[in-house]
Design a protein around this motif. Structure first.
Motif, PDB file in Angstrom:
ATOM      1  N   LYS A   1       0.505  -8.607  12.623  1.00  0.00           N
ATOM      2  CA  LYS A   1       0.130  -8.528  13.184  1.00  0.00           C
ATOM      3  C   LYS A   1      -0.955  -6.896  12.045  1.00  0.00           C
ATOM      4  O   LYS A   1       0.245  -6.580  10.983  1.00  0.00           O
ATOM      5  CB  LYS A   1      -0.184  -7.270  13.868  1.00  0.00           C
ATOM      6  CG  LYS A   1       0.243  -7.914  15.802  1.00  0.00           C
ATOM      7  CD  LYS A   1       0.895  -7.077  16.448  1.00  0.00           C
ATOM      8  CE  LYS A   1      -0.347  -5.864  16.973  1.00  0.00           C
ATOM      9  NZ  LYS A   1      -0.556  -5.518  18.002  1.00  0.00           N
ATOM     10  N   LYS A   2      -1.907  -6.147  11.601  1.00  0.00           N
ATOM     11  CA  LYS A   2      -2.436  -5.460  11.135  1.00  0.00           C
ATOM     12  C   LYS A   2      -2.294  -4.216  11.515  1.00  0.00           C
ATOM     13  O   LYS A   2      -2.391  -3.495  12.604  1.00  0.00           O
ATOM     14  CB  LYS A   2      -4.285  -6.037  10.993  1.00  0.00           C
ATOM     15  CG  LYS A   2      -3.680  -6.945   9.723  1.00  0.00           C
ATOM     16  CD  LYS A   2      -5.520  -7.304   9.820  1.00  0.00           C
ATOM     17  CE  LYS A   2      -5.932  -8.145   9.182  1.00  0.00           C
ATOM     18  NZ  LYS A   2      -7.561  -8.892   8.336  1.00  0.00           N
ATOM     19  N   MET A   3      -1.829  -3.009  10.537  1.00  0.00           N
ATOM     20  CA  MET A   3      -1.920  -1.716  10.589  1.00  0.00           C
ATOM     21  C   MET A   3      -2.676  -1.268  10.085  1.00  0.00           C
ATOM     22  O   MET A   3      -3.405  -1.864   8.622  1.00  0.00           O
ATOM     23  CB  MET A   3      -0.508  -0.745  10.453  1.00  0.00           C
ATOM     24  CG  MET A   3       0.718  -1.633  11.379  1.00  0.00           C
ATOM     25  SD  MET A   3       1.859  -0.851  11.001  1.00  0.00           S
ATOM     26  CE  MET A   3       2.308   0.773  12.000  1.00  0.00           C
ATOM     27  N   TYR A   4      -3.159   0.581   9.786  1.00  0.00           N
ATOM     28  CA  TYR A   4      -4.044   0.947   9.364  1.00  0.00           C
ATOM     29  C   TYR A   4      -3.554   2.246   8.501  1.00  0.00           C
ATOM     30  O   TYR A   4      -3.032   3.278  10.169  1.00  0.00           O
ATOM     31  CB  TYR A   4      -5.408   0.626   9.562  1.00  0.00           C
ATOM     32  CG  TYR A   4      -6.414  -0.808  10.316  1.00  0.00           C
ATOM     33  CD1 TYR A   4      -7.449  -1.189   9.491  1.00  0.00           C
ATOM     34  CD2 TYR A   4      -5.801  -0.883  11.863  1.00  0.00           C
ATOM     35  CE1 TYR A   4      -7.284  -2.484   9.056  1.00  0.00           C
ATOM     36  CE2 TYR A   4      -6.326  -2.039  11.958  1.00  0.00           C
ATOM     37  CZ  TYR A   4      -6.647  -2.447  10.681  1.00  0.00           C
ATOM     38  OH  TYR A   4      -7.970  -4.219  11.275  1.00  0.00           O
ATOM     39  N   MET A   5      -4.140   2.451   7.517  1.00  0.00           N
ATOM     40  CA  MET A   5      -3.617   3.559   7.019  1.00  0.00           C
ATOM     41  C   MET A   5      -4.448   3.757   5.765  1.00  0.00           C
ATOM     42  O   MET A   5      -5.130   3.500   5.485  1.00  0.00           O
ATOM     43  CB  MET A   5      -1.980   3.653   6.815  1.00  0.00           C
ATOM     44  CG  MET A   5      -2.175   2.894   5.173  1.00  0.00           C
ATOM     45  SD  MET A   5      -0.040   3.136   4.249  1.00  0.00           S
ATOM     46  CE  MET A   5       0.797   2.144   5.649  1.00  0.00           C
ATOM     47  N   LEU A   6      -4.655   4.999   4.966  1.00  0.00           N
ATOM     48  CA  LEU A   6      -5.810   5.135   4.111  1.00  0.00           C
ATOM     49  C   LEU A   6      -5.235   5.155   2.823  1.00  0.00           C
ATOM     50  O   LEU A   6      -4.442   4.545   2.621  1.00  0.00           O
ATOM     51  CB  LEU A   6      -5.435   7.081   3.835  1.00  0.00           C
ATOM     52  CG  LEU A   6      -5.477   7.965   4.696  1.00  0.00           C
ATOM     53  CD1 LEU A   6      -5.815   9.587   4.240  1.00  0.00           C
ATOM     54  CD2 LEU A   6      -6.775   7.805   5.964  1.00  0.00           C
ATOM     55  N   ILE A   7      -6.422   4.632   2.430  1.00  0.00           N
ATOM     56  CA  ILE A   7      -6.185   3.628   0.978  1.00  0.00           C
ATOM     57  C   ILE A   7      -5.433   4.155  -0.176  1.00  0.00           C
ATOM     58  O   ILE A   7      -4.552   3.694  -0.719  1.00  0.00           O
ATOM     59  CB  ILE A   7      -7.888   3.398   1.061  1.00  0.00           C
ATOM     60  CG1 ILE A   7      -7.231   1.931  -0.079  1.00  0.00           C
ATOM     61  CG2 ILE A   7      -8.164   4.272  -0.178  1.00  0.00           C
ATOM     62  CD1 ILE A   7      -9.064   1.338  -0.435  1.00  0.00           C
ATOM     63  N   GLU A   8      -5.134   5.129  -0.051  1.00  0.00           N
ATOM     64  CA  GLU A   8      -4.301   5.632  -0.838  1.00  0.00           C
ATOM     65  C   GLU A   8      -2.859   5.871  -0.894  1.00  0.00           C
ATOM     66  O   GLU A   8      -2.018   5.892  -1.995  1.00  0.00           O
ATOM     67  CB  GLU A   8      -4.730   6.749  -1.843  1.00  0.00           C
ATOM     68  CG  GLU A   8      -4.716   8.570  -0.627  1.00  0.00           C
ATOM     69  CD  GLU A   8      -5.598   8.567   0.066  1.00  0.00           C
ATOM     70  OE1 GLU A   8      -6.203   9.483   0.963  1.00  0.00           O
ATOM     71  OE2 GLU A   8      -6.391   7.358  -0.166  1.00  0.00           O
ATOM     72  N   LEU A   9      -2.571   5.610   0.068  1.00  0.00           N
ATOM     73  CA  LEU A   9      -0.958   6.056   0.769  1.00  0.00           C
ATOM     74  C   LEU A   9      -0.409   4.451   0.346  1.00  0.00           C
ATOM     75  O   LEU A   9      -0.987   3.541   0.194  1.00  0.00           O
ATOM     76  CB  LEU A   9      -0.645   6.531   1.914  1.00  0.00           C
ATOM     77  CG  LEU A   9      -1.753   7.229   2.663  1.00  0.00           C
ATOM     78  CD1 LEU A   9      -1.132   7.848   4.540  1.00  0.00           C
ATOM     79  CD2 LEU A   9      -0.914   8.692   1.534  1.00  0.00           C
ATOM     80  N   GLU A  10       0.892   4.542  -0.201  1.00  0.00           N
ATOM     81  CA  GLU A  10       2.255   3.391   0.382  1.00  0.00           C
ATOM     82  C   GLU A  10       2.823   3.768   1.316  1.00  0.00           C
ATOM     83  O   GLU A  10       3.028   4.311   1.898  1.00  0.00           O
ATOM     84  CB  GLU A  10       2.887   3.465  -1.095  1.00  0.00           C
ATOM     85  CG  GLU A  10       2.150   3.393  -2.566  1.00  0.00           C
ATOM     86  CD  GLU A  10       1.706   1.917  -2.951  1.00  0.00           C
ATOM     87  OE1 GLU A  10       2.348   1.156  -1.935  1.00  0.00           O
ATOM     88  OE2 GLU A  10       0.016   1.935  -3.568  1.00  0.00           O
ATOM     89  N   PRO A  11       2.727   2.319   1.606  1.00  0.00           N
ATOM     90  CA  PRO A  11       3.887   2.429   3.173  1.00  0.00           C
ATOM     91  C   PRO A  11       5.062   2.608   3.140  1.00  0.00           C
ATOM     92  O   PRO A  11       6.252   1.795   1.821  1.00  0.00           O
ATOM     93  CB  PRO A  11       3.559   0.711   2.977  1.00  0.00           C
ATOM     94  CG  PRO A  11       2.475  -0.170   2.378  1.00  0.00           C
ATOM     95  CD  PRO A  11       1.792   0.538   1.324  1.00  0.00           C
TER      96      PRO A  11
END
Length: 301
Positions: A86-96
């Motif tokens: 499954k996919k999660m989403y976060m701001l593009i500039e952040l590292e998980p």
């Protein structure tokens, strides 16, 4: 050099229109709402189900806004190590976060056994040389030695040393400030090789690496109340799970909850069969008549 709104921590600007529609290449009000919800999740990320709940929008609106934000490179999709399909989403500039990516202990989606084994060996060799060592001295040695290709933080070294303690290769002791402890401050926790003849039934020695914990009927909704329980279980083997049941939907939205299943109530007929089986079977006619009336009232609620 100019910085974008996303880089400055502000949401992208929405398009203005007398009809409320968006111009090509611009974001709608719903897109911005979804952007803010994703931004609030930080580097932990968020599932589409949770976006829908927090933004109070439909599935189609969620999908459309996510696609728009992906096209505008405002967000990115990531995979959670505990649920990689499954996919999660976060701001593009952040590292998980490590909670999402698995941290240094994972290579792609697989646990890196070789890395952990090598790190254990380095820790054991250093403690053998020093006779007694603190977490700080072990970490400092590993960083300066260049023996490991990955740079580790103190908390990560502590996880490995704790594993060595559970495996009875090392033991945790408190410095007395004398003898072999002369270089370690008094009452400072440190580590040395286990003494011969240690008890056969040392704590946790027989506990397997993986676990399944079931917490039934949970009601506390403050994420801080989870920490004392979640932290000791954060180092389980891949596939370990904590299953939580609750009648509060807020519980399913707390950080660390990776997947939620919303169960529908039993149909009245099924509920009545269950009540009849549990409460009425084997009772006299008079008692059955009285309990049936009470049971029907309960089911209406």
């Amino acid at each position: 050099m100019k910085r974008t709104a996303a880089q400055m921590g502000r949401p992208p600007a929405a398009a203005g229109s007398s009809k409320g529609s968006k111009a090509p290449g611009q974001l709608s009000a719903v897109d911005l709402q979804v952007y803010e919800v994703i931004k609030e999740s930080g580097n932990v990320g968020i599932w589409t189900r949770d976006i829908k709940y927090k933004a109070s929008i439909t599935d189609n609106q969620v999908k459309k806004s996510i696609n728009t934000l992906l096209q505008h490179q405002k967000i990115k999709a990531v995979h959670n190590i505990s649920n990689p399909t499954k996919k999660m989403y976060m701001l593009i500039e952040l590292e998980p976060s490590e909670e999402v990516s698995g941290g240094k202990w994972y290579s792609g989606k697989d646990f890196d056994n070789e890395l952990v084994s090598n790190l254990k060996m380095v820790c054991l060799k250093f403690v053998a040389q020093q006779k007694v060592a603190t977490i700080e001295s072990i970490t400092d040695f590993i960083r300066k030695s260049g023996l490991m290709s990955v740079e580790f933080q103190t908390k990560e070294i502590k996880q490995v040393v704790d594993a060595l303690v559970l495996e009875r290769d090392l033991e945790e002791v408190v410095s007395t400030g004398t003898g072999i402890f002369s270089s370690v401050p008094v009452r400072k926790v440190c580590y040395r090789f286990c003494k011969k003849g240690a008890p056969e039934h040392a704590p946790f020695v027989g506990v397997p690496c993986g676990f399944l914990v079931v917490l039934d009927n949970v009601w506390f909704e403050n994420s801080e109340e989870w920490e004392p329980l979640r932290k000791p279980l954060s180092c389980g083997a891949r596939g370990s799970r904590i299953v939580v049941t609750s009648r509060s939907e807020k519980v399913s939205l707390m950080p660390g909850i990776n997947h939620a299943c919303q169960l529908e109530p039993l149909p009245n007929e099924h509920s009545w069969r269950l009540f009849h089986y549990e409460e009425l079977q084997g009772r006299g006619d008079c008692v059955q008549t009285m309990l049936e009336r009470i049971g029907r009232e309960i089911l209406k609620k």
